[in-house]
Design an enzyme around this catalytic site. Structure first.
Site, PDB file in Angstrom:
ATOM      1  N   THR A 248     -33.760  15.048  32.744  1.00 27.13           N
ATOM      2  CA  THR A 248     -32.617  15.001  31.907  1.00 27.13           C
ATOM      3  C   THR A 248     -32.103  13.836  31.135  1.00 27.13           C
ATOM      4  OG1 THR A 248     -30.199  15.200  31.954  1.00 27.13           O
ATOM      5  CG2 THR A 248     -31.442  14.294  33.881  1.00 27.13           C
TER       6      THR A 248
ATOM      7  N   GLU B 132     -29.375  12.764  31.003  1.00 27.06           N
ATOM      8  CA  GLU B 132     -28.514  11.997  31.710  1.00 27.06           C
ATOM      9  C   GLU B 132     -29.247  10.601  32.249  1.00 27.06           C
ATOM     10  OE1 GLU B 132     -24.939  12.474  33.157  1.00 27.06           O
ATOM     11  OE2 GLU B 132     -24.914  13.369  31.346  1.00 27.06           O
TER      12      GLU B 132
ATOM     13  N   TYR C 225     -25.912  12.454  40.334  1.00 28.75           N
ATOM     14  CA  TYR C 225     -26.977  13.571  39.870  1.00 28.75           C
ATOM     15  C   TYR C 225     -28.071  12.787  38.927  1.00 28.75           C
ATOM     16  CZ  TYR C 225     -28.785  16.641  36.172  1.00 28.75           C
ATOM     17  OH  TYR C 225     -29.532  17.445  35.726  1.00 28.75           O
TER      18      TYR C 225
ATOM     19  N   LYS D 286     -31.891  12.420  39.745  1.00 26.64           N
ATOM     20  CA  LYS D 286     -32.760  12.932  38.638  1.00 26.64           C
ATOM     21  C   LYS D 286     -33.938  11.677  38.414  1.00 26.64           C
ATOM     22  CE  LYS D 286     -32.239  17.166  37.604  1.00 26.64           C
ATOM     23  NZ  LYS D 286     -33.303  18.167  37.621  1.00 26.64           N
TER      24      LYS D 286
HETATM   25  P1  NAP Z   1     -28.144  25.984  36.752  1.00 29.32           P
HETATM   26  O1  NAP Z   1     -28.092  27.152  36.057  1.00 29.32           O
HETATM   27  O2  NAP Z   1     -27.373  25.228  37.294  1.00 29.32           O
HETATM   28  O3  NAP Z   1     -29.593  26.570  37.786  1.00 29.32           O
HETATM   29  C1  NAP Z   1     -29.814  25.463  39.152  1.00 29.32           C
HETATM   30  C2  NAP Z   1     -30.833  26.427  39.877  1.00 29.32           C
HETATM   31  O4  NAP Z   1     -31.096  25.726  40.977  1.00 29.32           O
HETATM   32  C3  NAP Z   1     -30.273  27.590  40.370  1.00 29.32           C
HETATM   33  O5  NAP Z   1     -31.190  28.902  40.474  1.00 29.32           O
HETATM   34  C4  NAP Z   1     -29.842  27.469  41.967  1.00 29.32           C
HETATM   35  O6  NAP Z   1     -29.809  28.603  42.709  1.00 29.32           O
HETATM   36  C5  NAP Z   1     -30.828  26.523  42.216  1.00 29.32           C
HETATM   37  N1  NAP Z   1     -30.680  25.881  43.185  1.00 29.32           N
HETATM   38  C6  NAP Z   1     -29.804  24.925  43.615  1.00 29.32           C
HETATM   39  N2  NAP Z   1     -29.871  24.290  44.776  1.00 29.32           N
HETATM   40  C7  NAP Z   1     -31.164  24.775  45.324  1.00 29.32           C
HETATM   41  C8  NAP Z   1     -31.620  24.637  46.542  1.00 29.32           C
HETATM   42  N3  NAP Z   1     -31.394  23.679  47.496  1.00 29.32           N
HETATM   43  N4  NAP Z   1     -32.819  25.295  46.599  1.00 29.32           N
HETATM   44  C9  NAP Z   1     -33.276  26.243  45.820  1.00 29.32           C
HETATM   45  N5  NAP Z   1     -32.655  26.432  44.714  1.00 29.32           N
HETATM   46  C10 NAP Z   1     -31.804  25.620  44.486  1.00 29.32           C
HETATM   47  O7  NAP Z   1     -29.157  24.864  35.951  1.00 29.32           O
HETATM   48  P2  NAP Z   1     -30.072  25.084  34.768  1.00 29.32           P
HETATM   49  O8  NAP Z   1     -29.032  24.688  33.345  1.00 29.32           O
HETATM   50  O9  NAP Z   1     -30.627  26.217  34.433  1.00 29.32           O
HETATM   51  O10 NAP Z   1     -30.982  23.688  34.558  1.00 29.32           O
HETATM   52  C11 NAP Z   1     -32.176  23.989  35.061  1.00 29.32           C
HETATM   53  C12 NAP Z   1     -32.791  22.672  35.439  1.00 29.32           C
HETATM   54  O11 NAP Z   1     -32.753  21.645  34.285  1.00 29.32           O
HETATM   55  C13 NAP Z   1     -31.779  21.834  36.669  1.00 29.32           C
HETATM   56  O12 NAP Z   1     -32.762  21.004  37.208  1.00 29.32           O
HETATM   57  C14 NAP Z   1     -30.925  20.821  35.743  1.00 29.32           C
HETATM   58  O13 NAP Z   1     -30.435  19.833  36.355  1.00 29.32           O
HETATM   59  C15 NAP Z   1     -31.907  20.417  34.654  1.00 29.32           C
HETATM   60  N6  NAP Z   1     -31.522  20.088  33.245  1.00 29.32           N
HETATM   61  C16 NAP Z   1     -30.536  21.035  32.644  1.00 29.32           C
HETATM   62  C17 NAP Z   1     -30.033  20.640  31.276  1.00 29.32           C
HETATM   63  C18 NAP Z   1     -29.015  21.718  30.684  1.00 29.32           C
HETATM   64  O14 NAP Z   1     -28.366  21.346  29.720  1.00 29.32           O
HETATM   65  N7  NAP Z   1     -28.979  22.898  31.063  1.00 29.32           N
HETATM   66  C19 NAP Z   1     -30.414  19.786  30.683  1.00 29.32           C
HETATM   67  C20 NAP Z   1     -31.388  18.847  31.331  1.00 29.32           C
HETATM   68  C21 NAP Z   1     -31.863  19.109  32.623  1.00 29.32           C
HETATM   69  P3  NAP Z   1     -28.374  29.519  42.956  1.00 29.32           P
HETATM   70  O15 NAP Z   1     -28.461  30.365  41.798  1.00 29.32           O
HETATM   71  O16 NAP Z   1     -28.572  29.964  44.491  1.00 29.32           O
HETATM   72  O17 NAP Z   1     -27.235  28.414  43.115  1.00 29.32           O
HETATM   73  O1  G4F Z   2     -20.926  20.471  30.219  1.00 30.67           O
HETATM   74  P1  G4F Z   2     -20.986  19.093  31.123  1.00 30.67           P
HETATM   75  O2  G4F Z   2     -20.450  19.367  32.340  1.00 30.67           O
HETATM   76  O3  G4F Z   2     -22.271  18.620  31.033  1.00 30.67           O
HETATM   77  P2  G4F Z   2     -23.108  17.139  31.283  1.00 30.67           P
HETATM   78  O4  G4F Z   2     -22.140  16.413  32.369  1.00 30.67           O
HETATM   79  O5  G4F Z   2     -23.556  16.705  29.896  1.00 30.67           O
HETATM   80  O6  G4F Z   2     -24.452  17.652  32.076  1.00 30.67           O
HETATM   81  C1  G4F Z   2     -25.121  18.729  31.650  1.00 30.67           C
HETATM   82  O7  G4F Z   2     -26.209  18.353  30.731  1.00 30.67           O
HETATM   83  C2  G4F Z   2     -27.097  17.309  31.478  1.00 30.67           C
HETATM   84  C3  G4F Z   2     -28.251  16.984  30.297  1.00 30.67           C
HETATM   85  O8  G4F Z   2     -27.733  15.891  29.433  1.00 30.67           O
HETATM   86  C4  G4F Z   2     -27.803  18.201  32.524  1.00 30.67           C
HETATM   87  F1  G4F Z   2     -28.779  17.401  33.065  1.00 30.67           F
HETATM   88  C5  G4F Z   2     -26.957  18.319  33.672  1.00 30.67           C
HETATM   89  O9  G4F Z   2     -27.452  19.201  34.421  1.00 30.67           O
HETATM   90  C6  G4F Z   2     -25.946  19.316  32.816  1.00 30.67           C
HETATM   91  O10 G4F Z   2     -26.574  20.689  32.482  1.00 30.67           O
HETATM   92  O11 G4F Z   2     -20.103  17.850  30.455  1.00 30.67           O
HETATM   93  C7  G4F Z   2     -20.056  17.168  29.246  1.00 30.67           C
HETATM   94  C8  G4F Z   2     -19.132  16.492  28.631  1.00 30.67           C
HETATM   95  C9  G4F Z   2     -19.137  15.401  29.706  1.00 30.67           C
HETATM   96  O12 G4F Z   2     -18.883  14.396  28.983  1.00 30.67           O
HETATM   97  C10 G4F Z   2     -17.705  15.643  30.521  1.00 30.67           C
HETATM   98  O13 G4F Z   2     -16.925  14.604  30.839  1.00 30.67           O
HETATM   99  O14 G4F Z   2     -17.873  17.221  28.614  1.00 30.67           O
HETATM  100  C11 G4F Z   2     -17.203  16.324  29.290  1.00 30.67           C
HETATM  101  N1  G4F Z   2     -15.919  17.457  29.892  1.00 30.67           N
HETATM  102  C12 G4F Z   2     -14.726  17.188  29.200  1.00 30.67           C
HETATM  103  N2  G4F Z   2     -13.853  18.129  29.811  1.00 30.67           N
HETATM  104  C13 G4F Z   2     -16.105  18.307  30.657  1.00 30.67           C
HETATM  105  C14 G4F Z   2     -14.831  18.919  30.724  1.00 30.67           C
HETATM  106  N3  G4F Z   2     -16.959  18.756  31.314  1.00 30.67           N
HETATM  107  C15 G4F Z   2     -16.864  19.695  32.303  1.00 30.67           C
HETATM  108  N4  G4F Z   2     -17.867  20.156  33.058  1.00 30.67           N
HETATM  109  N5  G4F Z   2     -15.679  20.259  32.370  1.00 30.67           N
HETATM  110  C16 G4F Z   2     -14.423  20.034  31.570  1.00 30.67           C
HETATM  111  O15 G4F Z   2     -13.309  20.475  31.764  1.00 30.67           O
END
Ligand code: NAP
Ligand code: G4F
Length: 346
Positions: A130, A132, A155, A159
């Site tokens: 990520t 992050e 987190y 990671k």
């Molecule tokens: P998500 O929608 O939160 O999905 C997370 C998945 O992990 C869900 O299927 C969840 O299952 C499963 N999980 C959580 N805890 C578990 C456990 N203990 N054992 C088995 N499965 C578990 O995340 P996403 O946005 O698809 O992201 C996928 C991956 O990419 C994550 O690792 C995230 O950290 C990483 N990532 C995401 C972004 C982004 O912007 N989306 C960016 C960079 C990296 P349940 O449905 O049962 O909760």
């Molecule tokens: O949508 P966020 O919670 O995503 P964040 O923290 O960027 O993390 C996501 O992206 C990462 C990749 O860069 C992944 F690794 C991670 O698993 C996840 O998918 O927050 C985005 C921004 C932050 O700066 C937060 O402080 O939005 C700001 N924010 C402002 N108001 C908020 C809110 N975030 C959330 N969740 N809720 C609010 O009300």
């Protein structure tokens, strides 16, 4: 012979899009699901219900905290490719449950890698790393594969372990392991506790008369937001290369949370007028004066990642990967989907 993929996190946003992509490429797809008191399969029910995929799509109970289970599944499924997507993926929540986050988002990865190493080290492995990891310090932008890491949440620290253990298994055992360092990617399937989906869902409810306003945290944070469907294509491409490597996937564009709010309201023909600063900042409908956005400090984080802006040059050059969906198109896709849910309920 069809290739076999094993996806952890198959019920999540990325797992659902990746399943669709791999099935469209004739893979046999397996994934783990956790036991939920409710179904937990909402994002993949359309695949489960699709007759074309019967005999191609399989779910198994599992959990990243259970090594025996992971080892047994790798043995039974015998995959060609493993996509390690499961995680406690919410940054804000990781401050509330840091130890659990380390257990799942950090140690969970080595459980999976160890199962692969012991059973068949030739299996290709993708790790969901990520942006992050970079910590978003403004002087580091744009961030690329060579930018130093500075994780700023439990987190991100978890990671960081997963990133390095993935590199370590490549260097120590010659395994085909890749890190995709992905910047934020969103979709209508994004969890509602992430800021983009929270905003689009709230707008849909406001327009349907079911919610008054949106309360947010830091409006100044900048993110490089793309569409999840584009990013899963990049994950797959990483595992189709001759050599394993680590890649940034990003759009190369950054926007504040405030800009996302403005652009999303703009889609429903509402112009937001901002007044006040800091915790007193408020967004009003320019036409009616109605309060639509305010700031609630409960959404602030103990440490913030201020600026994420990715440089995807390496992925573009080596993988031929390019994001297709623009920032504006992404907002429209998400908003249209949430608005459709509330149509007819007004
Ligand atoms: P998500 O929608 O939160 O999905 C997370 C998945 O992990 C869900 O299927 C969840 O299952 C499963 N999980 C959580 N805890 C578990 C456990 N203990 N054992 C088995 N499965 C578990 O995340 P996403 O946005 O698809 O992201 C996928 C991956 O990419 C994550 O690792 C995230 O950290 C990483 N990532 C995401 C972004 C982004 O912007 N989306 C960016 C960079 C990296 P349940 O449905 O049962 O909760
Ligand atoms: O949508 P966020 O919670 O995503 P964040 O923290 O960027 O993390 C996501 O992206 C990462 C990749 O860069 C992944 F690794 C991670 O698993 C996840 O998918 O927050 C985005 C921004 C932050 O700066 C937060 O402080 O939005 C700001 N924010 C402002 N108001 C908020 C809110 N975030 C959330 N969740 N809720 C609010 O009300």
């Amino acid at each position: 012979m069809s290739k076999v993929a094993f996806i952890t996190g198959i019920t999540g946003q990325d797992g659902s899009y990746l399943s669709e992509l791999l099935l469209s490429k004739d893979y046999e797809v397996h994934g783990i699901i956790r036991r939920h008191s409710t179904s937990g399969t909402e994002k993949i029910d359309h695949i489960l219900d699709d007759r074309r995929f019967s005999g191609k799509f399989f779910l198994h109970y599992g959990d990243l905290t259970d090594s025996n289970n992971l080892t047994a599944l790798i043995r039974k499924i015998s995959p060609d490719e493993v996509y390690s997507l499961a995680a406690q993926s919410n940054v804000g929540t990781s401050f509330e449950i840091p130890e659990y986050t380390a257990e799942v988002t950090g140690v969970g990865t080595v459980r999976l890698l160890e199962a692969i190493r012991q059973i068949n080290p030739k299996i290709k492995f993708y790790q969901a790393s990520t942006s992050e990891l970079f910590g978003g310090l403004p002087e580091t932008a744009p961030q690329s594969e060579t930018t130093p890491f500075h994780p700023r949440s439990p987190y991100a620290v978890a990671k960081l372990y997963s990133y390095w253990i993935t590199v370590n298994y490549r260097e120590s055992y010659g395994m085909f392991t890749c890190n995709g360092i992905l910047f934020n990617h969103e979709s209508p399937r994004r969890g509602t506790d992430f800021v983009t989906r929270k905003i689009t869902l709230a707008i849909a409810k406001i327009m349907a008369g079911k919610q008054e306003k949106i309360s947010l945290g830091n409006l100044n944070a900048k993110r490089d937001w793309g569409f999840a469907g584009d990013y899963v294509e990049g994950m797959w491409r990483m595992l189709q290369q001759d050599k394993p490597d680590d890649y940034v996937l990003a759009t190369g564009e950054t926007h504040t949370v405030r800009e996302f709010v403005e652009a999303a309201f703009n889609e429903v023909d509402i112009k937001i007028e901002w007044k006040g600063t800091g915790v007193d900042e408020k967004g009003y409908c320019a036409k009616t004066g109605k309060l639509l956005v305010d700031v609630d400090p409960k959404f602030f984080r103990p440490a913030e990642v201020d600026l994420l802006l990715g440089d995807p040059t390496k992925a573009e050059k080596n993988l031929g990967w390019r994001r297709k969906v623009s920032f504006k198109e992404l907002i429209k896709i998400m908003l249209d989907s949430d608005m459709a849910k509330y149509k007819g309920e007004i």
